[in-house]
Design a protein around this motif. Structure first.
Motif, short mmCIF file in Angstrom:
data_model
loop_
_atom_site.label_atom_id
_atom_site.label_comp_id
_atom_site.label_asym_id
_atom_site.label_seq_id
_atom_site.Cartn_x
_atom_site.Cartn_y
_atom_site.Cartn_z
N GLY A 189 0.78 -1.23 0.00
CA GLY A 189 0.00 0.00 0.00
C GLY A 189 0.82 1.28 0.00
N VAL A 190 2.13 1.15 -0.21
CA VAL A 190 2.99 2.34 -0.27
C VAL A 190 3.22 2.67 -1.75
CG1 VAL A 190 5.22 3.33 0.35
CG2 VAL A 190 4.10 1.67 1.87
N HIS A 191 2.81 3.87 -2.15
CA HIS A 191 2.80 4.19 -3.57
C HIS A 191 3.65 5.40 -3.94
CE1 HIS A 191 -0.16 1.09 -4.28
NE2 HIS A 191 -0.79 1.51 -3.21
N THR A 192 3.84 5.60 -5.25
CA THR A 192 4.58 6.76 -5.73
C THR A 192 3.64 7.97 -5.73
OG1 THR A 192 3.96 6.36 -8.04
CG2 THR A 192 5.98 5.30 -7.26
N GLU A 193 4.24 9.14 -5.89
CA GLU A 193 3.45 10.37 -5.86
C GLU A 193 2.38 10.37 -6.96
OE1 GLU A 193 5.79 13.87 -6.38
OE2 GLU A 193 4.05 15.21 -6.21
N ALA A 194 2.73 9.76 -8.10
CA ALA A 194 1.82 9.78 -9.26
C ALA A 194 0.49 9.08 -8.97
CB ALA A 194 2.50 9.11 -10.45
N PHE A 195 0.48 8.13 -8.05
CA PHE A 195 -0.71 7.31 -7.84
C PHE A 195 -1.90 8.11 -7.31
CE2 PHE A 195 -3.01 3.71 -5.63
CZ PHE A 195 -3.45 3.14 -6.81
N GLY A 196 -1.62 9.07 -6.43
CA GLY A 196 -2.70 9.88 -5.87
C GLY A 196 -3.46 10.65 -6.95
N TYR A 197 -2.71 11.17 -7.92
CA TYR A 197 -3.34 11.91 -9.02
C TYR A 197 -4.20 10.99 -9.88
CZ TYR A 197 -0.23 15.74 -7.78
OH TYR A 197 0.40 16.75 -7.11
N LEU A 198 -3.67 9.77 -10.13
CA LEU A 198 -4.43 8.78 -10.91
C LEU A 198 -5.76 8.46 -10.23
CD1 LEU A 198 -2.21 5.76 -12.03
CD2 LEU A 198 -3.59 7.24 -13.47
N LEU A 199 -5.67 8.17 -8.94
CA LEU A 199 -6.88 7.81 -8.19
C LEU A 199 -7.87 8.96 -8.17
CD1 LEU A 199 -5.98 5.79 -4.99
CD2 LEU A 199 -6.96 4.99 -7.14
N ALA A 200 -7.35 10.18 -7.98
CA ALA A 200 -8.24 11.35 -7.92
C ALA A 200 -9.04 11.46 -9.21
CB ALA A 200 -7.43 12.62 -7.68
N GLU A 201 -8.36 11.28 -10.35
CA GLU A 201 -9.04 11.39 -11.64
C GLU A 201 -10.07 10.27 -11.80
OE1 GLU A 201 -6.44 11.65 -15.01
OE2 GLU A 201 -8.12 11.71 -16.41
N MET A 202 -9.68 9.07 -11.38
CA MET A 202 -10.56 7.92 -11.57
C MET A 202 -11.76 7.95 -10.62
SD MET A 202 -9.66 3.84 -11.45
CE MET A 202 -9.76 3.55 -9.68
#
Lengths: 214, 163
Positions: A189-202
Motif C-alpha cells: 500500500g505504499v505508492h509513488t506520488e503519481a498514484f494519488g493523481y491517478l486515483l483522484a481522476e478515476m
C-alpha cells in the motif's frame, strides 16, 4: 488508439478480478466499491503501473516490461486450482500476448532507429528499470497460495522474463540498465506520488455523484 | 400463436445483432454459447465476451432481454462466462461471409482442421480481393480489429484480429 484499446483490455481484466475479489470477500462490497471507494493505502498494486503516460518511449518501456511479466503470470494462472482465476487468465493471456507484441515492435523501432529515438528509448528503460525488481518480489501470502496451486510465485517468472527482455534489448541495440535504486512497497500500500493523481481522476466522479448511473 | 419452445427461444436470441458490427448476429460471432430453460421455466442465455473489456456486452445483454420479452418470454436470465475463452475460430462461415461483404477482412483460422496451417497467411483486401496488403496499425476502432491497407487498390480497411 493502441493505448486506448490496451487500456480497455486491462480494464476488463481488472473488472473480472475485482468482481471476484468482492464475491470472495463477501461483505457486501461490489467491484465499483473496490475501484472507487478505496483510498490509496488500500490499493496493493506494483508501483510500475502508476507512472503517467508523459513520454511515448517511457510508456513503451513500461508496456514491454510489464506485459512480459503479465504474460508469464497469466500463462501459469491458466492452470490455477481456482477455476475463476484460471478462466480470467485464459482470456487475459491472449490479450496480453498482443500487448507485448505491440510494445516489442515499438521498442525495436525506436531503439534501432535514429540517434534521437535510440536516446529516448534508452532513457525510457532507464526510468522504468528501478520498478522491475518489485514485480518479482512476492510475499508470504503469495507463496502460500502458490503452494496450494492457486497463485503463482512471482520469483519463478524472472528467468523467462529476463530472457525475453534481454533478447528484445539486444536486437534493439539498447543496454540493459542497472538501477541505482529500487522501488518497493506497492504491495503493502505504499505508492509513488503519481498514484494519488491517478486515483483522484478515476474516483472523483463516482464520489461526487454517489450511485449515479446512465 | 407462437409456441414457446426452446427452438423458438434460441431463434429469438440468435438473431440479436452485435452493436459494433451490426451485420453479424451474436450466434455468427460465437458470443452466444447456450440457450436453455431452467427448472422454473425461465430462459437461461449464456454468452461470452470477445475481449475482457468489450463495451458491447452490456448492450448485448439489454438487446437479448428485449428480444426475449418481445418474443413472448417474460422470464429470462443472461449469464456471462469467461471460460472457455472466446476464439475467432467460433465465428461461423456465414459470419465470415457477412463480414467480408461489409468491408471487413474476416479472421484467419487459428486452429488447424485436420492438418498444419501455413503461418502468416496474408489478409485479402475485402474491396478488390488482392492478397497484396499490409498492416498499418496493430489496433483499430474496436478491440477486435486492426487497420490494414491494400497495396493494389490503395483502400484502407479493417481486419478482424485472429485470437
Amino acid at each position: 488508439m493502441a493505448l486506448g484499446n490496451i487500456g480497455l483490455d486491462l480494464l476488463g481484466q481488472a473488472r473480472s478480478l475485482l468482481s471476484y475479489a468482492a464475491e470472495r470477500e463477501d461483505v457486501g462490497r461490489t467491484e465499483d466499491d473496490l475501484a472507487f471507494l478505496r483510498d490509496e493505502r488500500a490499493f496493493v498494486n506494483v508501483q510500475m503501473v502508476e507512472h503517467p503516460n508523459d513520454d511515448f518511449a517511457v510508456t513503451m518501456a513500461r508496456q514491454l516490461l510489464f506485459s512480459t511479466y503479465q504474460l508469464g503470470l497469466y500463462d501459469r494462472l491458466q492452470t490455477s486450482a481456482d477455476e475463476t482465476l484460471a478462466g480470467v487468465a485464459a482470456k487475459a493471456v491472449k490479450e496480453v500476448d498482443y500487448h507485448r507484441d505491440h510494445a516489442t515492435k515499438w521498442v525495436l523501432r525506436l531503439g534501432d532507429g535514429t540517434e534521437e529515438s535510440h536516446r529516448r528509448m534508452q532513457n525510457g528503460l532507464d526510468r522504468m528499470w528501478p520498478f522491475v525488481d518489485e514485480l518479482f518480489a512476492g510475499d508470504d501470502l503469495e507463496r502460500a497460495l502458490a503452494g496450494d496451486g492457486v497463485a503463482v510465485d512471482s520469483a519463478a517468472l524472472r528467468p523467462e522474463w529476463d530472457a525475453y527482455v534481454d533478447g528484445v534489448l539486444s536486437e534493439a541495440t539498447l543496454e540493459r540498465p542497472t538501477a541505482s535504486w529500487t522501488g518497493s512497497g506497492g504491495r503493502r500500500g505504499v505508492h509513488t506520488e503519481a498514484f494519488g493523481y491517478l486515483l483522484a481522476e478515476m474516483q472523483h466522479l463516482h464520489r461526487s455523484h454517489p450511485g449515479a448511473s446512465w | 400463436m407462437v409456441t414457446l419452445t426452446l427452438e423458438h427461444a434460441y431463434e429469438v436470441v440468435a438473431a440479436v445483432l452485435d452493436p459494433e458490427v451490426p451485420v453479424l448476429t451474436i450466434a455468427d460471432l460465437g458470443v452466444l454459447r447456450d440457450v436453455a430453460f431452467d427448472d422454473d421455466g425461465a430462459v437461461e442465455v449464456t454468452i461470452t465476451p470477445t475481449y475482457s473489456g468489450c463495451p458491447a456486452m452490456d448492450a448485448i445483454r439489454t438487446d437479448i432481454g428485449r428480444a426475449l420479452t418481445d418474443g413472448g418470454f417474460p422470464a429470462f436470465r443472461v449469464r456471462t462466462v469467461l471460460s472457455p475463452a472466446w476464439t475467432t475460430d467460433w465465428m461461423s462461415d456465414e459470419g465470415k461471409r457477412k463480414l467480408l461483404a461489409y468491408g471487413i477482412a474476416p479472421p484467419t483460422r487459428r486452429t488447424p482442421e485436420g492438418g498444419p496451417v501455413a503461418v502468416g497467411l496474408s489478409v485479402r483486401c475485402p474491396q478488390c480481393g488482392s492478397p497484396d496488403t499490409r498492416e498499418t496499425s496493430r489496433f483499430g476502432s474496436t478491440a477486435c480489429k486492426a487497420l490494414w491497407v491494400c497495396t493494389s487498390c490503395k483502400e484502407p480497411f479493417d481486419s478482424f484480429k485472429a485470437i
